[in-house]
Motif scaffolding. Structure first.
Motif, PDB file in Angstrom:
ATOM      1  N   VAL A  10      21.582  11.955  28.167  1.00 56.14           N
ATOM      2  CA  VAL A  10      21.964  11.948  29.674  1.00 56.14           C
ATOM      3  C   VAL A  10      23.409  12.091  29.533  1.00 56.14           C
ATOM      4  O   VAL A  10      24.110  11.193  28.875  1.00 56.14           O
ATOM      5  N   ALA A  11      23.988  13.350  29.979  1.00 53.56           N
ATOM      6  CA  ALA A  11      25.687  13.560  29.622  1.00 53.56           C
ATOM      7  C   ALA A  11      26.368  12.832  31.043  1.00 53.56           C
ATOM      8  O   ALA A  11      27.519  13.635  31.268  1.00 53.56           O
ATOM      9  N   GLY A  12      25.867  11.755  31.629  1.00 50.10           N
ATOM     10  CA  GLY A  12      26.490  11.275  32.726  1.00 50.10           C
ATOM     11  C   GLY A  12      26.069  11.496  34.168  1.00 50.10           C
ATOM     12  O   GLY A  12      24.984  12.194  34.317  1.00 50.10           O
ATOM     13  N   ALA A  13      26.748  11.007  34.921  1.00 52.61           N
ATOM     14  CA  ALA A  13      26.398  11.314  36.451  1.00 52.61           C
ATOM     15  C   ALA A  13      26.848  12.814  36.607  1.00 52.61           C
ATOM     16  O   ALA A  13      27.670  13.316  35.866  1.00 52.61           O
ATOM     17  N   ASP A  14      26.421  13.478  37.724  1.00 53.02           N
ATOM     18  CA  ASP A  14      26.787  14.770  37.899  1.00 53.02           C
ATOM     19  C   ASP A  14      28.104  14.935  38.398  1.00 53.02           C
ATOM     20  O   ASP A  14      28.049  14.510  39.534  1.00 53.02           O
ATOM     21  N   GLU A  27      17.170  19.300  22.968  1.00 52.87           N
ATOM     22  CA  GLU A  27      17.497  18.675  21.696  1.00 52.87           C
ATOM     23  C   GLU A  27      18.834  18.343  21.941  1.00 52.87           C
ATOM     24  O   GLU A  27      19.355  17.148  21.005  1.00 52.87           O
ATOM     25  N   LYS A  28      19.779  18.561  22.811  1.00 51.82           N
ATOM     26  CA  LYS A  28      21.010  18.179  22.744  1.00 51.82           C
ATOM     27  C   LYS A  28      21.440  17.040  23.478  1.00 51.82           C
ATOM     28  O   LYS A  28      22.538  16.286  23.014  1.00 51.82           O
ATOM     29  N   SER A  29      20.796  16.647  24.514  1.00 53.65           N
ATOM     30  CA  SER A  29      21.301  15.505  25.435  1.00 53.65           C
ATOM     31  C   SER A  29      20.480  14.285  25.781  1.00 53.65           C
ATOM     32  O   SER A  29      19.050  14.779  26.158  1.00 53.65           O
TER      33      SER A  29
END
Ligand code: COA
Length: 260
Positions: A63-67, A59-61
């Motif tokens: 993609v929160a970026g590269a790891d 529900e939240k993301s």
């Protein structure tokens, strides 16, 4: 084809690629970037797939970026290689020759915002937040963000996001042209599905040439871009779908495009 960090589903002519690492908000580690490369190449050459949706699990993301854990201790050479690989994969996505939709269901930060910008369209839930927060890690965007963001929203707004690293709410992202449309979070899947099905009903070769004309035109002069457009207009005139589309108009019926 099997993937560890992606879910790939098909419904009719629409394929959906879901980045599936919800425990880390779908952060893109090297393996996921490589799986995106394999998935994009496979879907690109599959004529039965006319539209591709990219989204994130949970529900939240989105993609929160590269790891970020993979950056620690990276050498300059490794950093450059990482950026080149990511740019290559997002270039494949941008160049799939069929419309792609980022269904932005939450955080689209860093590489997530860059993945969304590589797509043809960005449809965001009203709860989504976008941004390029790399500056807060002492780095800069590396998967095409400095280039695509500036082209989408202009250099001043791009630098506002890149230099402050702030997260932009969906409404502001729409106002500056970073997303195509904002919908209620509960309606995101239905809205994206309807839009994807509409796109999937169009003539695929004309779609491919329209995408090519716009993308190649943006990298050149108006005169050169117009020449590209004229050539592609000529080529599309050779298709069965052109004959079907024009005949259907005259016969007052819905065209049935075959992609030939
Ligand atoms: N890389 C690696 N792990 C990430 C990540 C990333 N880009 N983004 C989130 N995670 C991990 C967190 O470390 C956390 O793991 P943990 O449960 O083992 O501690 C988990 O995902 C949940 O994230 P959390 O930070 O607890 O959620 P939050 O709701 O408090 O904050 C964000 C959400 C998106 C604001 C925050 O996770 C964040 O700032 N992430 C990094 C964004 C970023 O800088 N991206 C660009 C990278 S170049």
């Amino acid at each position: 084809m099997s993937y560890e960090n992606l879910l790939v589903a098909r419904e009719g002519a629409v394929a959906t690629v879901t980045v599936n690492r919800p425990n880390v908000l779908n952060a893109l580690n090297a393996q996921t970037v490589d799986e995106l490369r394999r998935a994009a190449l496979a879907l690109k050459v599959d004529p039965a797939v006319r539209v591709v949706v990219f989204t994130g699990a949970g529900e939240k993301s989105f993609v929160a970026g590269a790891d970020i854990t993979e950056f620690i201790g990276q050498t300059p050479g490794e950093g450059r290689d990482l950026a080149v690989r990511g740019q290559h994969v997002f270039g494949i996505i941008e160049g799939m020759g069929k419309p792609t939709i980022a269904a932005i269901n939450g955080f689209a930060l860093g590489g997530g915002c860059e993945l969304a910008m590589a797509c043809t369209f960005r449809i965001a839930a009203d709860t989504a937040r976008l941004g390029q927060p790399e500056i807060n890690l002492g780095i800069i965007p590396g998967y095409g963000g400095t280039q695509r963001l500036a082209r989408l929203v202009g250099p001043d707004r791009a630098l506002d996001l890149i230099l402050t690293g702030r997260h932009v709410p969906a409404a502001e992202a729409l106002a500056i042209g970073l997303v195509t449309r904002v919908v209620a979070a509960a309606d995101l899947v239905a809205e994206v599905t309807t839009f994807a099905q509409t796109l999937a009903s169009k003539a695929p070769i004309a779609m491919r040439y329209a995408l090519e004309a716009v993308h190649r035109g943006l990298d050149t002069t108006l005169v050169e871009g117009s020449a590209i457009e004229a050539t592609l207009f000529g080529l599309v005139s050779a298709t069965d779908d052109m004959r079907e589309g024009t005949r259907a108009f005259v016969e007052k019926r819905t065209p049935a495009f075959t992609g030939t």
